[in-house]
Design a protein around this motif. Sequence first.
Motif, PDB file in Angstrom:
ATOM      1  N   LEU B  51       0.858  -1.186   0.000  1.00 21.61           N
ATOM      2  CA  LEU B  51       0.000   0.000   0.000  1.00 21.61           C
ATOM      3  C   LEU B  51       0.895   1.238   0.000  1.00 21.61           C
ATOM      4  N   ILE B  52       0.694   2.096  -0.986  1.00 24.28           N
ATOM      5  CA  ILE B  52       1.457   3.345  -1.041  1.00 24.28           C
ATOM      6  C   ILE B  52       0.500   4.506  -0.818  1.00 24.28           C
ATOM      7  N   ASP B  53       0.659   5.146   0.314  1.00 22.76           N
ATOM      8  CA  ASP B  53      -0.178   6.315   0.627  1.00 22.76           C
ATOM      9  C   ASP B  53       0.412   7.538  -0.076  1.00 22.76           C
ATOM     10  N   ILE B  54      -0.380   8.162  -0.940  1.00 20.31           N
ATOM     11  CA  ILE B  54       0.133   9.343  -1.645  1.00 20.31           C
ATOM     12  C   ILE B  54      -0.636  10.606  -1.254  1.00 20.31           C
ATOM     13  N   SER B  55      -1.284  10.551  -0.088  1.00 17.49           N
ATOM     14  CA  SER B  55      -2.116  11.699   0.299  1.00 17.49           C
ATOM     15  C   SER B  55      -1.288  12.949   0.577  1.00 17.49           C
ATOM     16  N   ARG B  56       0.020  12.776   0.755  1.00 12.41           N
ATOM     17  CA  ARG B  56       0.847  13.969   0.986  1.00 12.41           C
ATOM     18  C   ARG B  56       1.442  14.520  -0.296  1.00 12.41           C
ATOM     19  N   LEU B  57       1.219  13.850  -1.408  1.00 15.38           N
ATOM     20  CA  LEU B  57       1.730  14.371  -2.672  1.00 15.38           C
ATOM     21  C   LEU B  57       0.847  15.506  -3.155  1.00 15.38           C
ATOM     22  N   GLU B  58       1.427  16.676  -3.273  1.00  8.04           N
ATOM     23  CA  GLU B  58       0.659  17.843  -3.722  1.00  8.04           C
ATOM     24  C   GLU B  58       0.599  17.921  -5.232  1.00  8.04           C
ATOM     25  N   ILE B  59       1.536  17.314  -5.897  1.00  8.54           N
ATOM     26  CA  ILE B  59       1.433  17.202  -7.349  1.00  8.54           C
ATOM     27  C   ILE B  59       1.949  15.829  -7.781  1.00  8.54           C
ATOM     28  N   ILE B  60       1.415  15.342  -8.893  1.00  5.92           N
ATOM     29  CA  ILE B  60       2.018  14.201  -9.573  1.00  5.92           C
ATOM     30  C   ILE B  60       2.348  14.671 -10.980  1.00  5.92           C
ATOM     31  N   ASP B  61       3.628  14.852 -11.236  1.00  8.06           N
ATOM     32  CA  ASP B  61       4.033  15.199 -12.590  1.00  8.06           C
ATOM     33  C   ASP B  61       4.441  13.907 -13.300  1.00  8.06           C
ATOM     34  N   SER B  62       4.934  14.019 -14.523  1.00  4.94           N
ATOM     35  CA  SER B  62       5.195  12.780 -15.267  1.00  4.94           C
ATOM     36  C   SER B  62       6.327  11.973 -14.636  1.00  4.94           C
ATOM     37  N   PHE B  63       7.211  12.639 -13.928  1.00  3.87           N
ATOM     38  CA  PHE B  63       8.273  11.893 -13.248  1.00  3.87           C
ATOM     39  C   PHE B  63       7.712  11.028 -12.115  1.00  3.87           C
ATOM     40  N   VAL B  64       6.871  11.610 -11.284  1.00  4.32           N
ATOM     41  CA  VAL B  64       6.284  10.848 -10.179  1.00  4.32           C
ATOM     42  C   VAL B  64       5.381   9.742 -10.735  1.00  4.32           C
ATOM     43  N   ALA B  65       4.633  10.070 -11.809  1.00  5.90           N
ATOM     44  CA  ALA B  65       3.750   9.072 -12.416  1.00  5.90           C
ATOM     45  C   ALA B  65       4.564   7.878 -12.913  1.00  5.90           C
ATOM     46  N   ARG B  66       5.685   8.195 -13.551  1.00  4.63           N
ATOM     47  CA  ARG B  66       6.537   7.118 -14.060  1.00  4.63           C
ATOM     48  C   ARG B  66       7.051   6.257 -12.910  1.00  4.63           C
ATOM     49  N   THR B  67       7.453   6.922 -11.805  1.00  2.00           N
ATOM     50  CA  THR B  67       7.927   6.185 -10.637  1.00  2.00           C
ATOM     51  C   THR B  67       6.855   5.230 -10.122  1.00  2.00           C
ATOM     52  N   LEU B  68       5.621   5.713 -10.013  1.00  2.00           N
ATOM     53  CA  LEU B  68       4.535   4.870  -9.501  1.00  2.00           C
ATOM     54  C   LEU B  68       4.275   3.685 -10.430  1.00  2.00           C
TER      55      LEU B  68
END
Lengths: 144, 136
Positions: B51-68
């Motif tokens: 389970l990955i909680d991402i509630s503290r991520l204020e943005i998801i850009d393409s870099f974060v999306a790729r990581t996920l």
Amino acid sequence: MSSRAQGRRPTGPATYPVRTEEDLLTVRHAVRAATVEVGFGLVDQTRVVTAASELARNAYVHGGGGTVTLEYPRESSGRRGLRLTVMDEGPGIADLDAALTDGFTTGTGLGHGLGGARRLMDEFTVRTGPGEGTVVVATRWTVR
Amino acid sequence: MTGQPQPGVPILRLGDVLVTGLLNELDDRTAIAFTEELTERISAEGARGVLIDISRLEIIDSFVARTLMELTTVARLLGARVIVAGMRPPVAITLVELGIELVGVETALNPEQGMAALGWRQAPQPPEGARRGTAG
């Protein structure tokens, strides 16, 4: 934090370097603060910070570093805006149309960076060419 | 402990589920270190869910999306199911406009629903006396 950033009143343009990964975070913080200052709602804040993150990363990864400048244009109608100018002196984008197409990538992203950032902003212009570097100017306006 | 540098993202274990959360300040180095650590933990502990909680991520850009997406794919190859929980509504709207679909990434509204989807059941509530210490 610069002393001007503490002032909470956007008076003039502010320029931030994009040379390191830490600079990317600094730019994001500065853009977030600027969107709040201009009066954007949460969704617009997120749109603009995300676009800034994509553009700053482009300058960092493809342009070998550059700068992000924040400006606060204001229209006679009272509409306020936030304008990002992201500049690098890298090799430039050889095929701009391709770069604006989803799925095109030469780096670490998903290939949505430039085209995606364009969709998140109201106005978007790119000036680039081989050996000329790249300048992206992107503006988002408040509703009124 | 292996003596390797810690990635800075805590990974907890609840039964056969690993629970972790991404912070807003996700840079490349942290993302790579986190992926490696999570991969090792899945393998070493035989985790079947993440389970990955991402509630503290204020943005998801393409870099974060790729990581996920990479995390999810790597975990799947090791036999673990990943659920990304707690995406903020403005982040969801922005992701759609950005044109990113997070292909293959399962999501849940919040960590609780994510854990339920992974089959992890909440233990019975402790008796009143055991909870007296909590503030408020």
